[in-house]
Design a protein around this motif. Structure first.
Motif, short mmCIF file in Angstrom:
data_model
loop_
_atom_site.label_atom_id
_atom_site.label_comp_id
_atom_site.label_asym_id
_atom_site.label_seq_id
_atom_site.Cartn_x
_atom_site.Cartn_y
_atom_site.Cartn_z
N GLN A 3 10.55 52.82 -15.79
CA GLN A 3 10.28 53.93 -16.70
C GLN A 3 9.95 53.43 -18.10
OE1 GLN A 3 9.97 56.86 -15.60
NE2 GLN A 3 10.59 58.43 -17.05
N SER A 4 10.54 52.31 -18.51
CA SER A 4 10.26 51.76 -19.84
C SER A 4 8.79 51.43 -20.00
CB SER A 4 11.11 50.50 -20.08
OG SER A 4 12.49 50.82 -20.13
N VAL A 5 8.19 50.84 -18.95
CA VAL A 5 6.76 50.52 -19.00
C VAL A 5 5.93 51.79 -18.95
CG1 VAL A 5 4.88 49.33 -17.82
CG2 VAL A 5 7.14 48.27 -17.93
N SER A 6 6.27 52.70 -18.04
CA SER A 6 5.50 53.92 -17.87
C SER A 6 5.49 54.77 -19.13
CB SER A 6 6.06 54.72 -16.69
OG SER A 6 5.34 55.92 -16.52
N LEU A 7 6.62 54.83 -19.81
CA LEU A 7 6.71 55.67 -21.00
C LEU A 7 5.85 55.17 -22.15
CD1 LEU A 7 10.51 56.59 -21.01
CD2 LEU A 7 8.58 58.17 -20.77
N ILE A 8 5.58 53.89 -22.19
CA ILE A 8 4.66 53.38 -23.23
C ILE A 8 3.29 54.01 -23.03
CG2 ILE A 8 3.45 51.34 -24.09
CD1 ILE A 8 5.98 49.72 -23.45
N GLY A 9 2.84 54.04 -21.77
CA GLY A 9 1.56 54.67 -21.48
C GLY A 9 1.58 56.16 -21.76
N THR A 10 2.72 56.81 -21.44
CA THR A 10 2.84 58.25 -21.69
C THR A 10 2.71 58.56 -23.17
OG1 THR A 10 4.26 58.56 -19.76
CG2 THR A 10 4.39 60.23 -21.48
N TRP A 11 3.35 57.75 -24.01
CA TRP A 11 3.25 57.98 -25.45
C TRP A 11 1.85 57.68 -25.98
CZ3 TRP A 11 5.64 60.83 -28.73
CH2 TRP A 11 6.95 61.20 -28.49
N MET A 12 1.18 56.73 -25.40
CA MET A 12 -0.21 56.48 -25.79
C MET A 12 -1.07 57.71 -25.51
SD MET A 12 -0.65 52.53 -24.46
CE MET A 12 -2.39 52.47 -24.88
N GLN A 13 -0.84 58.33 -24.35
CA GLN A 13 -1.61 59.53 -24.00
C GLN A 13 -1.24 60.69 -24.91
OE1 GLN A 13 -2.66 60.46 -19.91
NE2 GLN A 13 -1.62 62.42 -20.10
N ARG A 14 0.05 60.82 -25.23
CA ARG A 14 0.47 61.90 -26.12
C ARG A 14 -0.17 61.80 -27.50
NH1 ARG A 14 6.88 63.31 -25.34
NH2 ARG A 14 6.82 63.74 -23.11
#
Length: 439
Positions: free
Chosen positions: A30-41
């Protein structure tokens, strides 16, 4: 005890939930995935503003992404209590990955239009309405000992806000260098890590009691439980108020960065990154706590910090000052959300956990559509700075009302804490403690 051994002990306390294999896998993926999520946000509102130059359309875009949570979250909570939480979480991650790749294709191919962004925001909002209560409820399935539940929730906030620090900073650079499409593409790839971590878990098979009553009865039961129990009700209502006010600054941050501070995508990325840094500090503080005691005090104090930060931000025209203020804004917001989450999960009955967390989701995301629309309308009518200031004032007012009710809430929560195994040491060790030390 030497200084090094003391640091090692504090480190073990902060990260003690990582001793559970399943939670450790989830944390890293989740730590890796959330970096991408915040980039999209970060990239989506910037893309909308670049295409339209309209604060109102920024609000509409945010509204579309948050609206499903308002209507779907109660049903998602019921279904989360019925279904296997692991399966719900896995499939929502897969669908979110497909969404990110499709959005990347639209932008990189040059075919993106504003209506598509709004439609896709609505789609990911539907996914989030199921994913968020399932994810919060699933924590207890990964952490074997209830006394470590608070730490696991704090570590969730730590990884969320660590990504919130890293993601916007990377997005700010990529937006200027390569455009929004690359941010969406990286987000899609990042989902592979959390999906892989979920597939690698070894979970005990549990018999799920299939509730035979209809969804309407279960919705009513969840609503009555959530809003009939004073501590849960007041936590949820304060969360709802604050998260409406959150949209007053987050929706308008591209406008604030570009027009008020005369900046660009780097300015925007660093401002959001500063909020993430503040949230990270708050998450480390919560993770270092060994018990859930006194979290009730932290909730209103955090909201006051958040609201005061927004008021100061509304008057700021200096980039450095705005960065500093955003640190406190992010810290206050995170402390309130994570502390409330921990209290809710601690005092909620297991068979109603999904439904309570669905109302938690509604408070955070379901109310945000109205905040987005209101922010866009107010910014057009009275300007961005005054809109942000109003958000701060209302947040402070809500915190003061909560603070007045805190003594009553302490009396209700104290016997619950004493009866639960998670605070067995409290019942044994400080039986004569005053009530003010409990909540």
């Amino acid at each position: 005890m030497t200084r090094d051994s003391h640091i090692a002990l504090r480190f073990q306390i902060v990260f003690r939930s990582l001793k559970y294999r399943n939670y450790r896998l989830f944390f890293y993926g989740q730590s890796v995935s959330l970096i991408g999520t915040w980039m999209q946000r970060i990239a989506i509102p910037w893309l909308v503003y670049r295409l339209t130059g309209s604060a109102m359309l920024l609000g509409i875009s945010g509204f579309a992404g948050q609206l499903p949570s308002l209507f779907l979250s109660p049903f998602a909570g019921v279904l989360t209590d019925r279904w296997n939480r692991y399966n719900v979480l896995l499939w929502t991650q897969i669908l979110a990955m497909v969404h990110a790749f499709f959005l990347a294709w639209l932008v990189l191919s040059g075919n993106v239009m504003v209506w598509q962004i709004i439609a896709l925001s609505f789609f990911i909002g539907c996914i989030s309405a199921f994913e968020i209560p399932a994810r919060h409820s699933f924590v207890i399935d990964m952490v074997e000992r209830k006394e470590d539940l608070g730490n696991a929730i704090a570590l969730n906030s730590l990884m969320f806000n660590g990504a919130r620090l890293i993601g916007p900073s990377i997005a700010g650079v990529l937006l200027a260098a390569a455009g929004e499409g690359i941010c969406f593409l990286i987000n899609g790839i990042s989902f592979l890590f959390v999906i892989g971590s979920l597939l690698a878990m070894k979970l005990e098979k549990k018999e799920i009691d299939r509730i035979k009553s209809d969804i309407g009865n279960e919705l009513r039961e969840g609503f009555n439980y959530t809003f009939g129990f004073l501590p849960i009700r007041h936590l949820i209502l304060l969360l709802a108020l604050v998260n409406i006010m959150v949209m007053f600054y987050s929706t308008l941050m591209p406008v604030f960065a570009k027009e008020i501070l005369a900046g660009d995508s780097h300015t925007y990325g660093f401002l959001m990154g500063a909020a993430g840094f503040g949230a990270l500090i708050g998450a480390i503080f919560l993770a270092s706590r060994e018990t859930v005691l006194k979290l009730g005090r932290i909730v209103p104090a955090a909201v006051i910090v958040f609201g005061t930060g927004l008021v100061i931000l509304s008057f700021s025209r200096i980039f450095a000052l705005s960065l500093l203020v955003m640190v406190f804004v992010g810290m206050g917001l995170m402390l309130q959300a994570a502390s409330s989450n921990t209290i809710l999960q601690t005092i909620t009955d297991d068979d109603k956990r999904g439904r309570v967390m669905s109302f938690y989701t509604m408070a955070i995301m379901g109310t945000a559509p109205f905040g987005s629309l209101l922010a866009g309308w107010l910014a057009k009518s009275i300007g961005t700075p005054f809109t942000i200031m109003i958000g701060g004032v209302f947040s402070i007012a809500g915190a003061l009302i909560f603070l007045r009710r805190l003594p009553e809430l302490k009396q209700i929560v104290r016997p619950i804490y004493i009866k639960m195994g998670i605070i067995r040491e409290v019942a044994e060790g400080i039986q004569n403690a005053s009530e003010k030390e409990i909540y």
